[in-house]
Design a protein around this motif. Structure first.
Motif, PDB file in Angstrom:
ATOM      1  N   SER A 266      -7.026 -96.486 -10.106  1.00  0.00           N
ATOM      2  CA  SER A 266      -7.276 -97.450 -11.183  1.00  0.00           C
ATOM      3  C   SER A 266      -8.142 -96.853 -12.281  1.00  0.00           C
ATOM      4  O   SER A 266      -7.909 -97.096 -13.471  1.00  0.00           O
ATOM      5  N   ASP A 267      -9.139 -96.056 -11.893  1.00  0.00           N
ATOM      6  CA  ASP A 267     -10.047 -95.470 -12.889  1.00  0.00           C
ATOM      7  C   ASP A 267      -9.304 -94.541 -13.843  1.00  0.00           C
ATOM      8  O   ASP A 267      -9.629 -94.462 -15.031  1.00  0.00           O
ATOM      9  N   ARG A 268      -8.312 -93.831 -13.340  1.00  0.00           N
ATOM     10  CA  ARG A 268      -7.580 -92.896 -14.195  1.00  0.00           C
ATOM     11  C   ARG A 268      -6.748 -93.620 -15.247  1.00  0.00           C
ATOM     12  O   ARG A 268      -6.413 -93.037 -16.276  1.00  0.00           O
ATOM     13  N   LEU A 269      -6.425 -94.878 -14.989  1.00  0.00           N
ATOM     14  CA  LEU A 269      -5.691 -95.671 -15.984  1.00  0.00           C
ATOM     15  C   LEU A 269      -6.618 -96.291 -17.017  1.00  0.00           C
ATOM     16  O   LEU A 269      -6.138 -96.824 -18.028  1.00  0.00           O
ATOM     17  N   ALA A 270      -7.909 -96.235 -16.779  1.00  0.00           N
ATOM     18  CA  ALA A 270      -8.889 -96.810 -17.707  1.00  0.00           C
ATOM     19  C   ALA A 270     -10.000 -95.796 -17.955  1.00  0.00           C
ATOM     20  O   ALA A 270     -11.118 -95.950 -17.458  1.00  0.00           O
ATOM     21  N   PRO A 271      -9.719 -94.724 -18.706  1.00  0.00           N
ATOM     22  CA  PRO A 271     -10.756 -93.715 -18.978  1.00  0.00           C
ATOM     23  C   PRO A 271     -11.963 -94.330 -19.692  1.00  0.00           C
ATOM     24  O   PRO A 271     -11.839 -95.245 -20.490  1.00  0.00           O
ATOM     25  N   SER A 272     -13.138 -93.819 -19.374  1.00  0.00           N
ATOM     26  CA  SER A 272     -14.373 -94.313 -19.981  1.00  0.00           C
ATOM     27  C   SER A 272     -15.353 -93.165 -20.125  1.00  0.00           C
ATOM     28  O   SER A 272     -15.144 -92.068 -19.600  1.00  0.00           O
ATOM     29  N   SER A 273     -16.441 -93.442 -20.826  1.00  0.00           N
ATOM     30  CA  SER A 273     -17.457 -92.408 -21.041  1.00  0.00           C
ATOM     31  C   SER A 273     -18.182 -92.047 -19.754  1.00  0.00           C
ATOM     32  O   SER A 273     -18.796 -90.995 -19.657  1.00  0.00           O
ATOM     33  N   GLY A 274     -18.106 -92.927 -18.756  1.00  0.00           N
ATOM     34  CA  GLY A 274     -18.768 -92.642 -17.491  1.00  0.00           C
ATOM     35  C   GLY A 274     -17.962 -91.732 -16.586  1.00  0.00           C
ATOM     36  O   GLY A 274     -18.442 -91.356 -15.519  1.00  0.00           O
ATOM     37  N   GLN A 275     -16.741 -91.379 -16.998  1.00  0.00           N
ATOM     38  CA  GLN A 275     -15.891 -90.541 -16.172  1.00  0.00           C
ATOM     39  C   GLN A 275     -15.688 -89.172 -16.816  1.00  0.00           C
ATOM     40  O   GLN A 275     -15.644 -89.049 -18.037  1.00  0.00           O
ATOM     41  N   THR A 276     -15.553 -88.178 -15.967  1.00  0.00           N
ATOM     42  CA  THR A 276     -15.283 -86.804 -16.402  1.00  0.00           C
ATOM     43  C   THR A 276     -14.257 -86.202 -15.458  1.00  0.00           C
ATOM     44  O   THR A 276     -14.266 -86.497 -14.257  1.00  0.00           O
ATOM     45  N   PHE A 277     -13.408 -85.369 -16.003  1.00  0.00           N
ATOM     46  CA  PHE A 277     -12.388 -84.709 -15.190  1.00  0.00           C
ATOM     47  C   PHE A 277     -13.071 -83.852 -14.108  1.00  0.00           C
ATOM     48  O   PHE A 277     -14.017 -83.123 -14.383  1.00  0.00           O
ATOM     49  N   VAL A 278     -12.584 -83.964 -12.876  1.00  0.00           N
ATOM     50  CA  VAL A 278     -13.181 -83.234 -11.749  1.00  0.00           C
ATOM     51  C   VAL A 278     -12.703 -81.782 -11.790  1.00  0.00           C
ATOM     52  O   VAL A 278     -11.500 -81.515 -11.791  1.00  0.00           O
ATOM     53  N   GLU A 279     -13.648 -80.866 -11.808  1.00  0.00           N
ATOM     54  CA  GLU A 279     -13.340 -79.439 -11.831  1.00  0.00           C
ATOM     55  C   GLU A 279     -14.083 -78.746 -10.688  1.00  0.00           C
ATOM     56  O   GLU A 279     -15.284 -78.951 -10.515  1.00  0.00           O
ATOM     57  N   SER A 280     -13.367 -77.928  -9.940  1.00  0.00           N
ATOM     58  CA  SER A 280     -13.976 -77.168  -8.839  1.00  0.00           C
ATOM     59  C   SER A 280     -14.484 -75.840  -9.393  1.00  0.00           C
ATOM     60  O   SER A 280     -13.736 -74.855  -9.454  1.00  0.00           O
ATOM     61  N   ILE A 281     -15.735 -75.827  -9.783  1.00  0.00           N
ATOM     62  CA  ILE A 281     -16.337 -74.630 -10.371  1.00  0.00           C
ATOM     63  C   ILE A 281     -17.433 -74.131  -9.431  1.00  0.00           C
ATOM     64  O   ILE A 281     -18.358 -74.867  -9.082  1.00  0.00           O
ATOM     65  N   PHE A 282     -17.295 -72.872  -9.017  1.00  0.00           N
ATOM     66  CA  PHE A 282     -18.273 -72.256  -8.122  1.00  0.00           C
ATOM     67  C   PHE A 282     -19.248 -71.432  -8.947  1.00  0.00           C
ATOM     68  O   PHE A 282     -18.851 -70.701  -9.857  1.00  0.00           O
ATOM     69  N   LEU A 283     -20.516 -71.539  -8.608  1.00  0.00           N
ATOM     70  CA  LEU A 283     -21.560 -70.906  -9.415  1.00  0.00           C
ATOM     71  C   LEU A 283     -21.566 -69.385  -9.304  1.00  0.00           C
ATOM     72  O   LEU A 283     -22.248 -68.733 -10.091  1.00  0.00           O
ATOM     73  N   ASN A 284     -20.828 -68.822  -8.370  1.00  0.00           N
ATOM     74  CA  ASN A 284     -20.743 -67.360  -8.305  1.00  0.00           C
ATOM     75  C   ASN A 284     -19.529 -66.827  -9.067  1.00  0.00           C
ATOM     76  O   ASN A 284     -19.292 -65.623  -9.079  1.00  0.00           O
ATOM     77  N   ASP A 285     -18.782 -67.720  -9.713  1.00  0.00           N
ATOM     78  CA  ASP A 285     -17.594 -67.341 -10.482  1.00  0.00           C
ATOM     79  C   ASP A 285     -18.005 -67.148 -11.942  1.00  0.00           C
ATOM     80  O   ASP A 285     -17.984 -68.086 -12.744  1.00  0.00           O
TER      81      ASP A 285
ATOM     82  N   ASN B  92     -11.887 -88.566  -8.428  1.00  0.00           N
ATOM     83  CA  ASN B  92     -12.562 -89.676  -9.105  1.00  0.00           C
ATOM     84  C   ASN B  92     -13.421 -89.182 -10.261  1.00  0.00           C
ATOM     85  O   ASN B  92     -14.202 -88.237 -10.115  1.00  0.00           O
ATOM     86  N   GLY B  93     -13.294 -89.838 -11.412  1.00  0.00           N
ATOM     87  CA  GLY B  93     -14.004 -89.404 -12.609  1.00  0.00           C
ATOM     88  C   GLY B  93     -15.505 -89.546 -12.531  1.00  0.00           C
ATOM     89  O   GLY B  93     -16.238 -88.805 -13.200  1.00  0.00           O
ATOM     90  N   TYR B  94     -16.008 -90.484 -11.715  1.00  0.00           N
ATOM     91  CA  TYR B  94     -17.457 -90.646 -11.597  1.00  0.00           C
ATOM     92  C   TYR B  94     -18.065 -89.500 -10.780  1.00  0.00           C
ATOM     93  O   TYR B  94     -19.202 -89.089 -11.028  1.00  0.00           O
ATOM     94  N   LEU B  95     -17.315 -88.991  -9.824  1.00  0.00           N
ATOM     95  CA  LEU B  95     -17.743 -87.770  -9.144  1.00  0.00           C
ATOM     96  C   LEU B  95     -17.726 -86.603 -10.127  1.00  0.00           C
ATOM     97  O   LEU B  95     -18.626 -85.750 -10.112  1.00  0.00           O
ATOM     98  N   GLY B  96     -16.712 -86.557 -10.999  1.00  0.00           N
ATOM     99  CA  GLY B  96     -16.635 -85.497 -12.008  1.00  0.00           C
ATOM    100  C   GLY B  96     -17.833 -85.500 -12.937  1.00  0.00           C
ATOM    101  O   GLY B  96     -18.331 -84.436 -13.326  1.00  0.00           O
ATOM    102  N   THR B  97     -18.320 -86.684 -13.293  1.00  0.00           N
ATOM    103  CA  THR B  97     -19.501 -86.774 -14.158  1.00  0.00           C
ATOM    104  C   THR B  97     -20.723 -86.196 -13.470  1.00  0.00           C
ATOM    105  O   THR B  97     -21.520 -85.473 -14.089  1.00  0.00           O
ATOM    106  N   LEU B  98     -20.892 -86.497 -12.199  1.00  0.00           N
ATOM    107  CA  LEU B  98     -22.031 -85.956 -11.452  1.00  0.00           C
ATOM    108  C   LEU B  98     -21.942 -84.434 -11.353  1.00  0.00           C
ATOM    109  O   LEU B  98     -22.943 -83.720 -11.516  1.00  0.00           O
ATOM    110  N   LEU B  99     -20.742 -83.917 -11.103  1.00  0.00           N
ATOM    111  CA  LEU B  99     -20.558 -82.468 -11.046  1.00  0.00           C
ATOM    112  C   LEU B  99     -20.844 -81.817 -12.393  1.00  0.00           C
ATOM    113  O   LEU B  99     -21.465 -80.747 -12.466  1.00  0.00           O
ATOM    114  N   ARG B 100     -20.400 -82.448 -13.459  1.00  0.00           N
ATOM    115  CA  ARG B 100     -20.638 -81.894 -14.792  1.00  0.00           C
ATOM    116  C   ARG B 100     -22.120 -81.884 -15.125  1.00  0.00           C
ATOM    117  O   ARG B 100     -22.624 -80.933 -15.739  1.00  0.00           O
TER     118      ARG B 100
END
Length: 1048
Positions: A580-599, A807-815
């Motif tokens: 449902s969240d992906r159908l209603a983008p908002s400022s509280g959501q960010t695309f989830v990216e798997s980024i490793f700090l050693n990369d 989930n975009g809210y997890l993406g925001t925390l990761l960002r």
């Protein structure tokens, strides 16, 4: 420079000569032993042909060995015969393996220890010694497949058991006993925070293996004699006519026996199904209280049903209610038909509250002891009731303080002349604090005084304040303090306001508190309290708490045991929200990216609106580069690679790419936002026009979207199916998903509803990466399809987890964590990645451990650093494709524990092996170090590395092979250390060749050095002379060029 190159070449020539001489000395091409027809698995008597030859009188050895899980190795047989020099010969050897390795254990054949590996090894030696040594001239090793003891064939004995054996059976029973089966089945062993939606714990039962128990069960189907017990705590009344507590769904998707529901009046609705297919039910006269843990016990004795409820209110005597009823039908209960659900399910919502341990006694009715009545262990340890009591007291004080402060502020702001009669009377009737009323000052405890000060400040500014807003302000103040302090030393002082914010309804504060208590970062580790705080926020439908509890029950963590069905209940909830969240983008959501700090490469690619990379992409987009236009629009729409989400600007880029560039991808994206009305006015006809243009270019997503238009707007299912099947052939995930929905709902033209076909399309869609396809697939695997698809709870969890982690809210925390790291704020990066890591996201777990590993010596306690690395690196490698860096680090940590006597080196070797299989040079290098220290690598490990032939080789040969693999891993950083290690192993092998060989090699080396001196030095002098002449000519030419005219 030329001199250095020549000297380097000279050293390389010397090294090659040394290695070649070693190989030449140790090679014996005339000694041979080969198995012509080796067995695949042990047999009682197997004829095997062995080919062999020798250059001098020798002995041929052939041994059969097995290794057990106890670490011991057993020689089953040892054959040997003499070999006379000559041509290749063949010998027939009959191999007799012991019965305990070949056959199923029985009255005569004993059950052996668990066999890890079985080998045949042969070698040519100059002596009759039972073990190969360095003088062995040739060898051959082959591995045999060993079946588990209960999978082997039975032996047809030619003799009968003795009288003593038969007497032993009669007195003591057979030696091989069947595993015990528990008559009490656990439907839920833990706690479940229910949001009052269609999510619950699904369980199915299997028939007994015991013929006696299964016979009793079959007899009780038409006359059940069983009992169900369920713990529940209601937070709110049921909002629907019925809410699910515990129900049984049969294979025909009907409610079966029993089904326990809660009505909107608080009564219990108890329902059973009869032999004739009709149902019978009754309502209890009592109601279920709110805020108390209650035990529901339902006994079924034939047609007689009795339900007893016992509720615990602190230290008081339990409140006991009971109701009995005789059903009007012959009750039918087949517990292996269908599945049971604790909480909400497919057809009914659950209650808003908490479920506790739930048990089912299948063939008996245990007595309910109300004298020694107490709460189960997990309920006592989590202590939800204690939290509610303390929190209610705190909220009461907050409300009182807000009312008094608001009253005082209002009195100060209104002059006497402006106060009307009604306000004056209201102010007089409002109770005041202090000595006038002899009440205790609210929020007077030391840990609550800052809350009182904050209330006064907010009331002076705004007149009054809402408790929920006060909680948000408290949480923001805690984060600001953490950013300012940048140290774990302030954590203990900040825990009270953080918990107070959670009590006032801020779920972010509850999640952060739970993560801190779970990890022990700056506070004492309290797993039960961490569990409590996650349950509170998950029950309020907080996404990150649902993720954390899904992960917690998936992998298990003290004191929580793994439970895939309970884990799925949480993951299914967050997965639906993610869709449902992906159908209603908002400022509280960010695309989830798997980024490793050693990369480092990925970190360098991160950008923002003011970064050069982003400006360069925008320039390329303006110049008509379609890929750049797509990238800019994608970054702005989803908030990728550090760019803040801006849907309106992204839509303008979609429009420019669609109109100006006629790019099918941009036309599709622009059509979708026009269809959905995201960032632009909804315009369906214009969207259809762009979709048709993109379809003309063969763009599969546009074909699928056009089919969706025909289905949704024109109800033309034939045209929609035609387009979707065309796109499905192009492996479009949305097309497969849509076809699956049509089959599931019976909307496919000319076809009835077909769950099996729908399942197949959902499977294709999920495998192609469609989130909703994964959700539907997980739902089918959680319940199964009778006679077609069995239940796969563990696989259902994996698919639901995969969907949830988008989930975009997890993406925001990761960002936030990544941005803090890129800005050099190590501590806040640690905080954000900790909250993400506790949700079970692999990249966040890796980054949490990485930050702990690279923390400064004063930032974190060394003991915490070790535990942090061990915990989060270990969690990160539980994924399907773990990072090889984490595998190596876990291996290093296990090696350190071995040095303290806590671990076996085999655990570290296993981690290094997994890293080596990913071609990580550190894995190969570390395995070499273990061998160098005297660790013997197991045959299983060497087999997985494709090095089984070195199991019986000497240490130096294995070392050389490992370091050569390390050197050949195509990693620049590893080339030098691996090469040096390989050189060292060669030098050690040379030392073992004997004094005469070393003298010979030394003489060869001196000769090569002398030859090199007289050949290389003149060449260097000639090269230097030619170089000087060339430089002289160049300088003269440069002087002449200065006098030439500049124009031609």
């Amino acid at each position: 420079m030329g001199e250095v190159q020549m000297v380097s070449s000279w050293l390389c020539v010397q090294l090659i000569l040394l290695v070649v001489s070693h190989v030449c000395v140790s090679q014996d091409g005339l000694d041979t032993i080969v198995y012509v027809n080796p067995p695949e698995e042990p047999e009682s008597a197997y004829p095997m042909q062995v080919q062999y030859s020798c250059r001098e009188p020798s002995v041929i050895h052939l041994q059969g060995l097995v290794s057990f899980d106890t670490g011991s190795t057993l020689m089953m047989f040892h054959r040997w015969w003499y070999c006379v020099p000559g041509p290749l010969r063949t010998r027939l050897v009959v191999l007799h393996f012991p019965d305990w390795l070949v056959y199923h254990p029985d009255w005569s054949i004993q059950l052996s220890p668990w066999v890890l590996a079985c080998f045949l090894r042969g070698w040519v030696s100059s002596s009759a010694a039972a073990e190969p040594n360095l003088s062995s001239m040739a060898s051959a090793v082959v591995s045999l497949t060993v079946q588990s003891p209960l999978s082997r064939p039975f032996k047809q004995h030619l003799s009968c058991p003795s009288w003593a054996t038969e007497l032993w059976w009669k007195v003591f029973g057979s030696r091989l006993q069947c595993p015990k089966e528990n008559e009490v089945f656990t439907l839920l062993s833990s706690l479940y925070g229910s949001t009052g939606e269609h999510f619950g714990i699904t369980k199915n039962l299997q028939p007994y293996n015991s013929e006696l128990l299964e016979g009793l069960r079959l007899k009780s189907i038409s006359y059940p004699w069983c009992a169900f017990t369920l713990w529940v705590l209601l937070d709110q009344p049921c909002g629907d006519p019925l809410c699910g507590l515990l129900h049984h769904i049969d294979s025909q998707e009907n409610y079966a026996t029993p089904s326990l529901f809660l009505t909107n009046t608080g009564q219990l609705h108890v329902q059973v199904r009869g032999e004739n297919g009709l149902s019978s039910a009754f309502l209890t006269s009592f109601t279920l209280p709110l805020g108390l843990w209650c035990l529901l016990s339902f006994d079924l004795r034939g047609r007689m049903g009795n339900i007893t409820v016992a509720c615990i209110d602190g230290q008081k005597e339990p409140l006991v209610y009971s109701s009995e009823h005789v059903f009007g039908v012959a009750v039918h209960l087949d517990d292996t038909d269908g599945y049971f659900v604790v909480g909400g399910g497919k057809y009914i919502r659950g209650v808003k509250g908490f479920y506790g341990p739930t048990m089912y006694s299948r063939t008996s009715v245990p007595s309910l002891n109300l004298v020694e009545f107490e709460l189960p262990h997990p309920i006592r340890m989590v202590n939800l009731s204690g939290w509610f009591q303390t929190c209610q007291e705190f909220r009461s004080e907050v409300n009182q303080k807000i009312a008094e402060t608001s009253h005082a502020v209002t009195a100060q702001r209104l002059p006497e002349s402006c106060v009307d009669t009604y306000t004056e009377l209201a102010m007089k009737s409002t109770p005041r604090s202090g000595a006038e009323c002899n009440f205790t000052e609210p929020l007077s405890k030391p840990q609550r005084r800052k809350v009182a000060q904050l209330i006064e400040k907010l009331c002076n500014k705004y007149g009054t304040v809402d408790p929920a807003a006060l909680g948000r302000v408290l949480y923001s103040a805690v984060l600001n303090k953490l950013k300012t302090a940048g140290s774990v030393e302030v954590m203990i002082r900040l825990m009270p306001p953080l918990l107070q914010a959670g009590c006032l309804g801020d779920n972010r504060a509850l999640h952060l508190s739970s993560a801190l208590y779970s990890s022990g970062l700056g506070v004492q580790k309290q797993p039960y309290k961490a569990w409590l705080l996650s349950l509170l926020s998950a029950q309020k439908d907080w996404r990150l708490a649902l993720l954390r509890l899904g992960h917690l029950h998936h992998v298990g963590d003290l004191p929580v045991l793994p439970d895939p069905d309970l884990s799925y209940a949480y993951y299914a909830n967050i997965a639906k929200q993610t869709s449902s969240d992906r159908l209603a983008p908002s400022s509280g959501q960010t695309f989830v990216e798997s980024i490793f700090l050693n990369d480092e490469e990925t970190l360098k690619a991160q950008t923002n609106e003011n970064d050069d990379i982003f400006h360069w992409l925008k320039l390329q987009a303006r110049n008509g580069v379609a890929d750049a236009e797509q990238a800019v629009a994608r970054m702005l729409f989803w908030g990728q690679q550090g760019v803040t989400s801006n849907i309106q600007t992204a839509v303008r880029h979609y429009e420019r790419g669609a109109i100006r560039l006629q790019d099918p991808v941009s036309m599709y994206d622009y059509a979708i936002v026009l269809l959905m009305g995201q960032g632009v006015t909804k315009d369906v006809p214009r969207a259809v026009g762009f979709l048709k243009k993109a379809m003309e270019q063969g763009f599969a997503p546009a074909i699928t979207a056009l089919g969706w238009y025909y289905e949704q707007y024109e109800r033309n299912y034939e045209r929609a199916v035609e387009l979707w099947e065309k796109a499905d052939l192009m492996e479009n995930p949305d097309a497969a998903m849509n076809l699956g929905v049509l089959y599931l709902q019976g909307l496919y033209p000319g076809q009835p509803a077909n769950k099996v076909k729908a399942y197949k399309y959902f499977l294709k869609s999920a495998q192609r990466g469609h989130i909703n396809g994964g959700i539907e697939l997980a739902e089918i695997w959680s319940r199964g399809i009778p006679d077609y698809v069995a239940r796969h709870p563990s696989d259902a969890v994996l698919w639901a987890k995969w969907a949830s982690e988008h989930n975009g809210y997890l993406g925001t925390l990761l960002r936030k964590g990544l941005n803090a790291y890129l800005k050099g704020n190590w501590f806040m990066a640690l905080i954000y990645y900790l909250m993400s890591a506790e949700c079970g996201f692999e990249a966040a777990q890796f980054n949490m451990a990485f930050l702990c590993e690279h923390s400064s010596s004063r930032s974190l306690n060394p003991e915490f650093v070790t535990q942090c690395m061990l915990r989060y690196y270990n969690l990160s490698i539980q994924s399907k494709d773990p990072a090889s860096y984490a595998l190596v680090k876990i291996g290093d940590l296990l090696y350190e524990e071995h040095t303290r006597g806590k671990r076996s080196l085999s655990d570290a070797a296993e981690m290094y092996k997994k890293a080596a299989l990913k071609n990580n040079p550190q894995g190969w290098y570390s395995l070499g170090l273990l061998v160098q220290e005297g660790e013997r690598l197991s045959a299983t490990l060497l087999s997985e590395l494709n090095l089984l032939q070195h199991y019986f080789s000497d240490k130096l040969t294995l070392l050389t092979t490992l370091y050569r693999r390390c050197r050949d891993s195509n990693t620049e950083e590893a080339h030098v250390p691996c090469t040096l290690a390989l050189l060292a192993s060669h030098l050690r092998s040379i030392q073992t060749l004997g004094l005469c060989t070393v003298k010979l090699l030394s003489a060869v080396a001196v000769a090569v050095a002398t030859f090199s001196f007289f050949k290389i030095i003149p060449a260097i002098l000639r090269q230097r002379s030619a170089s000087n002449q060339q430089n002289s000519a160049s300088s003269e030419g440069g002087q002449d060029a200065e006098h030439e005219p500049s124009g031609v």
